[in-house]
Motif scaffolding. Sequence first.
Motif, PDB file in Angstrom:
ATOM      1  N   VAL A 112       0.849  -1.194   0.000  1.00 12.18           N
ATOM      2  CA  VAL A 112       0.000   0.000   0.000  1.00 12.18           C
ATOM      3  C   VAL A 112       0.880   1.239   0.000  1.00 12.18           C
ATOM      4  O   VAL A 112       2.090   1.164   0.246  1.00 12.18           O
ATOM      5  N   ALA A 113       0.258   2.381  -0.260  1.00 12.91           N
ATOM      6  CA  ALA A 113       0.978   3.653  -0.157  1.00 12.91           C
ATOM      7  C   ALA A 113       1.231   3.970   1.312  1.00 12.91           C
ATOM      8  O   ALA A 113       0.495   3.519   2.191  1.00 12.91           O
ATOM      9  N   THR A 114       2.265   4.748   1.568  1.00  6.95           N
ATOM     10  CA  THR A 114       2.582   5.084   2.957  1.00  6.95           C
ATOM     11  C   THR A 114       1.446   5.854   3.623  1.00  6.95           C
ATOM     12  O   THR A 114       1.319   5.828   4.851  1.00  6.95           O
ATOM     13  N   THR A 115       0.616   6.523   2.830  1.00  6.12           N
ATOM     14  CA  THR A 115      -0.513   7.264   3.391  1.00  6.12           C
ATOM     15  C   THR A 115      -1.713   6.380   3.679  1.00  6.12           C
ATOM     16  O   THR A 115      -2.689   6.837   4.294  1.00  6.12           O
ATOM     17  N   ASP A 116      -1.670   5.118   3.246  1.00 10.64           N
ATOM     18  CA  ASP A 116      -2.807   4.211   3.414  1.00 10.64           C
ATOM     19  C   ASP A 116      -2.532   3.098   4.415  1.00 10.64           C
ATOM     20  O   ASP A 116      -3.224   2.079   4.427  1.00 10.64           O
ATOM     21  N   ARG A 117      -1.543   3.276   5.262  1.00 15.45           N
ATOM     22  CA  ARG A 117      -1.171   2.209   6.188  1.00 15.45           C
ATOM     23  C   ARG A 117      -2.176   2.102   7.341  1.00 15.45           C
ATOM     24  O   ARG A 117      -2.495   3.092   7.981  1.00 15.45           O
ATOM     25  N   PRO A 118      -2.695   0.896   7.616  1.00 15.82           N
ATOM     26  CA  PRO A 118      -3.613   0.713   8.743  1.00 15.82           C
ATOM     27  C   PRO A 118      -2.859   0.681  10.070  1.00 15.82           C
ATOM     28  O   PRO A 118      -1.628   0.668  10.102  1.00 15.82           O
ATOM     29  N   ALA A 119      -3.616   0.648  11.153  1.00 17.18           N
ATOM     30  CA  ALA A 119      -2.995   0.574  12.476  1.00 17.18           C
ATOM     31  C   ALA A 119      -2.242  -0.740  12.642  1.00 17.18           C
ATOM     32  O   ALA A 119      -1.176  -0.784  13.271  1.00 17.18           O
ATOM     33  N   LEU A 134      10.898  -9.795   1.518  1.00 16.32           N
ATOM     34  CA  LEU A 134      10.298  -9.064   2.619  1.00 16.32           C
ATOM     35  C   LEU A 134      10.177  -9.893   3.886  1.00 16.32           C
ATOM     36  O   LEU A 134       9.824  -9.367   4.946  1.00 16.32           O
ATOM     37  N   ALA A 135      10.460 -11.187   3.789  1.00 15.29           N
ATOM     38  CA  ALA A 135      10.431 -12.062   4.956  1.00 15.29           C
ATOM     39  C   ALA A 135      11.437 -13.188   4.738  1.00 15.29           C
ATOM     40  O   ALA A 135      11.585 -13.676   3.615  1.00 15.29           O
ATOM     41  N   PRO A 136      12.135 -13.610   5.797  1.00 15.92           N
ATOM     42  CA  PRO A 136      13.077 -14.727   5.653  1.00 15.92           C
ATOM     43  C   PRO A 136      12.337 -16.046   5.487  1.00 15.92           C
ATOM     44  O   PRO A 136      11.201 -16.201   5.944  1.00 15.92           O
ATOM     45  N   ALA A 137      12.976 -16.992   4.827  1.00 17.62           N
ATOM     46  CA  ALA A 137      12.329 -18.263   4.514  1.00 17.62           C
ATOM     47  C   ALA A 137      11.907 -19.024   5.764  1.00 17.62           C
ATOM     48  O   ALA A 137      10.908 -19.748   5.744  1.00 17.62           O
ATOM     49  N   ASP A 138      12.654 -18.865   6.859  1.00 15.23           N
ATOM     50  CA  ASP A 138      12.300 -19.619   8.061  1.00 15.23           C
ATOM     51  C   ASP A 138      11.050 -19.093   8.760  1.00 15.23           C
ATOM     52  O   ASP A 138      10.580 -19.666   9.739  1.00 15.23           O
ATOM     53  N   GLN A 139      10.484 -17.995   8.248  1.00 19.02           N
ATOM     54  CA  GLN A 139       9.252 -17.458   8.817  1.00 19.02           C
ATOM     55  C   GLN A 139       8.001 -17.939   8.070  1.00 19.02           C
ATOM     56  O   GLN A 139       6.889 -17.602   8.450  1.00 19.02           O
ATOM     57  N   ARG A 140       8.194 -18.740   7.054  1.00 20.94           N
ATOM     58  CA  ARG A 140       7.042 -19.210   6.265  1.00 20.94           C
ATOM     59  C   ARG A 140       6.051 -19.949   7.155  1.00 20.94           C
ATOM     60  O   ARG A 140       6.419 -20.839   7.930  1.00 20.94           O
ATOM     61  N   GLY A 141       4.792 -19.572   7.045  1.00 20.92           N
ATOM     62  CA  GLY A 141       3.750 -20.194   7.842  1.00 20.92           C
ATOM     63  C   GLY A 141       3.543 -19.553   9.201  1.00 20.92           C
ATOM     64  O   GLY A 141       2.580 -19.882   9.898  1.00 20.92           O
ATOM     65  N   ARG A 142       4.407 -18.649   9.586  1.00 18.83           N
ATOM     66  CA  ARG A 142       4.291 -17.988  10.879  1.00 18.83           C
ATOM     67  C   ARG A 142       3.334 -16.800  10.761  1.00 18.83           C
ATOM     68  O   ARG A 142       3.264 -16.137   9.725  1.00 18.83           O
ATOM     69  N   THR A 143       2.590 -16.547  11.817  1.00 16.92           N
ATOM     70  CA  THR A 143       1.684 -15.404  11.843  1.00 16.92           C
ATOM     71  C   THR A 143       2.444 -14.145  12.211  1.00 16.92           C
ATOM     72  O   THR A 143       3.150 -14.111  13.224  1.00 16.92           O
ATOM     73  N   TRP A 144       2.304 -13.133  11.377  1.00 15.70           N
ATOM     74  CA  TRP A 144       2.881 -11.819  11.664  1.00 15.70           C
ATOM     75  C   TRP A 144       1.764 -10.833  11.948  1.00 15.70           C
ATOM     76  O   TRP A 144       0.767 -10.778  11.219  1.00 15.70           O
ATOM     77  N   ILE A 145       1.929 -10.064  13.009  1.00 18.31           N
ATOM     78  CA  ILE A 145       1.094  -8.894  13.250  1.00 18.31           C
ATOM     79  C   ILE A 145       1.957  -7.686  12.908  1.00 18.31           C
ATOM     80  O   ILE A 145       2.878  -7.345  13.641  1.00 18.31           O
ATOM     81  N   VAL A 146       1.690  -7.097  11.763  1.00 17.59           N
ATOM     82  CA  VAL A 146       2.482  -5.967  11.278  1.00 17.59           C
ATOM     83  C   VAL A 146       1.823  -4.690  11.788  1.00 17.59           C
ATOM     84  O   VAL A 146       0.686  -4.377  11.424  1.00 17.59           O
ATOM     85  N   VAL A 147       2.528  -3.965  12.631  1.00 15.86           N
ATOM     86  CA  VAL A 147       1.944  -2.792  13.275  1.00 15.86           C
ATOM     87  C   VAL A 147       2.485  -1.502  12.670  1.00 15.86           C
ATOM     88  O   VAL A 147       3.601  -1.452  12.158  1.00 15.86           O
ATOM     89  N   ASN A 148       1.662  -0.483  12.742  1.00 18.63           N
ATOM     90  CA  ASN A 148       2.038   0.842  12.273  1.00 18.63           C
ATOM     91  C   ASN A 148       2.950   1.491  13.314  1.00 18.63           C
ATOM     92  O   ASN A 148       2.552   1.637  14.473  1.00 18.63           O
ATOM     93  N   PRO A 149       4.166   1.871  12.960  1.00 16.16           N
ATOM     94  CA  PRO A 149       5.072   2.456  13.962  1.00 16.16           C
ATOM     95  C   PRO A 149       4.524   3.730  14.587  1.00 16.16           C
ATOM     96  O   PRO A 149       4.894   4.093  15.696  1.00 16.16           O
ATOM     97  N   ASP A 150       3.612   4.402  13.896  1.00 16.19           N
ATOM     98  CA  ASP A 150       3.050   5.640  14.439  1.00 16.19           C
ATOM     99  C   ASP A 150       2.163   5.389  15.654  1.00 16.19           C
ATOM    100  O   ASP A 150       1.967   6.274  16.482  1.00 16.19           O
TER     101      ASP A 150
END
Length: 293
Positions: A112-119, A134-150
């Motif tokens: 997404v655009a930097t202006t459209d980032r969710p919380a 964007l992710a290392p191979a050993d993380q495949r299948g792992r759940t990521w919660i990607v948070v907005n640094p703001d």
Amino acid sequence: MQGAGASEVRGAWAAVAGVLAAAAVLLTLAAPAPAVPGRSAAPAAPSRPAASLRLADGTLVSCAARTDCAVWATALRRAEAALDPLLPAQPPVGDVTVVAPTTAGQAALLGVATTDRPAATTLVVGAGLIARGLAPADQRGRTWIVVNPDVARAGGDLPTQVLTHELVHARTRSAELAGPLWVEEGYAVALTHRALGPGAGPVPPPSAAGAEAAALAAAADSATVPAGAWPSDGWLPRTTDEYGVAGQIVTDLAARIGWDGVARWYAASEAGTGSLAAARAELTRPDGLDQRG
């Protein structure tokens, strides 16, 4: 729902980024902090933060700034403590990583655009993210919660509220399900209110008064309410007000059938029964009134 290769994505509180922007707190993170002693530094990419903390249950918190790790680790502990009595984590425990990347890193991960980032967004790492570096191979299948640094910059209880909401997604594996998005978001909002209090996170606006009651009436008896009162399974809440309405529908349903009934309704909706049909099934259960909780 957006796809990132084999990843399934669930966004939360899409309008929060706009609220933060309006409050003039959008900041770009500085260069990644040094790695935590005893850990090798991750590659210097926006979605591969250099500072990491591991909680006792194995959950990881990885951030582009060491100060963010402290904020998110504290928020995660509080969110887990609040949610555990209502929705305990199921094995494998510790398969979640909270990722607090740079502004550019979050945008890249979500496409997404930097202006459209969710919380925040809950996703399962798949081949697409790995292939794009964007992710290392050993993380495949792992759940990521990607948070907005703001969100971390906003302070207060917002990080805890955001992670409680996202943990509902993670613990129900909603990123891997094909059910109605409004059901998933409404369930997460309702459980966040139940865990942290009715003012935690999105709430329905005064202008929506009666909408939840009409929706519940639609589930109970479609002949007495206008068509369309119950949300379409294709409805995607896009504003905090809409998230609040979705959450209130779930809370009102719980008042009729209990939270165990809501859990069954959620599972049936996600399995493809349809949210309206699943609600009617629970509302007409002979033991429905005895299942409140």
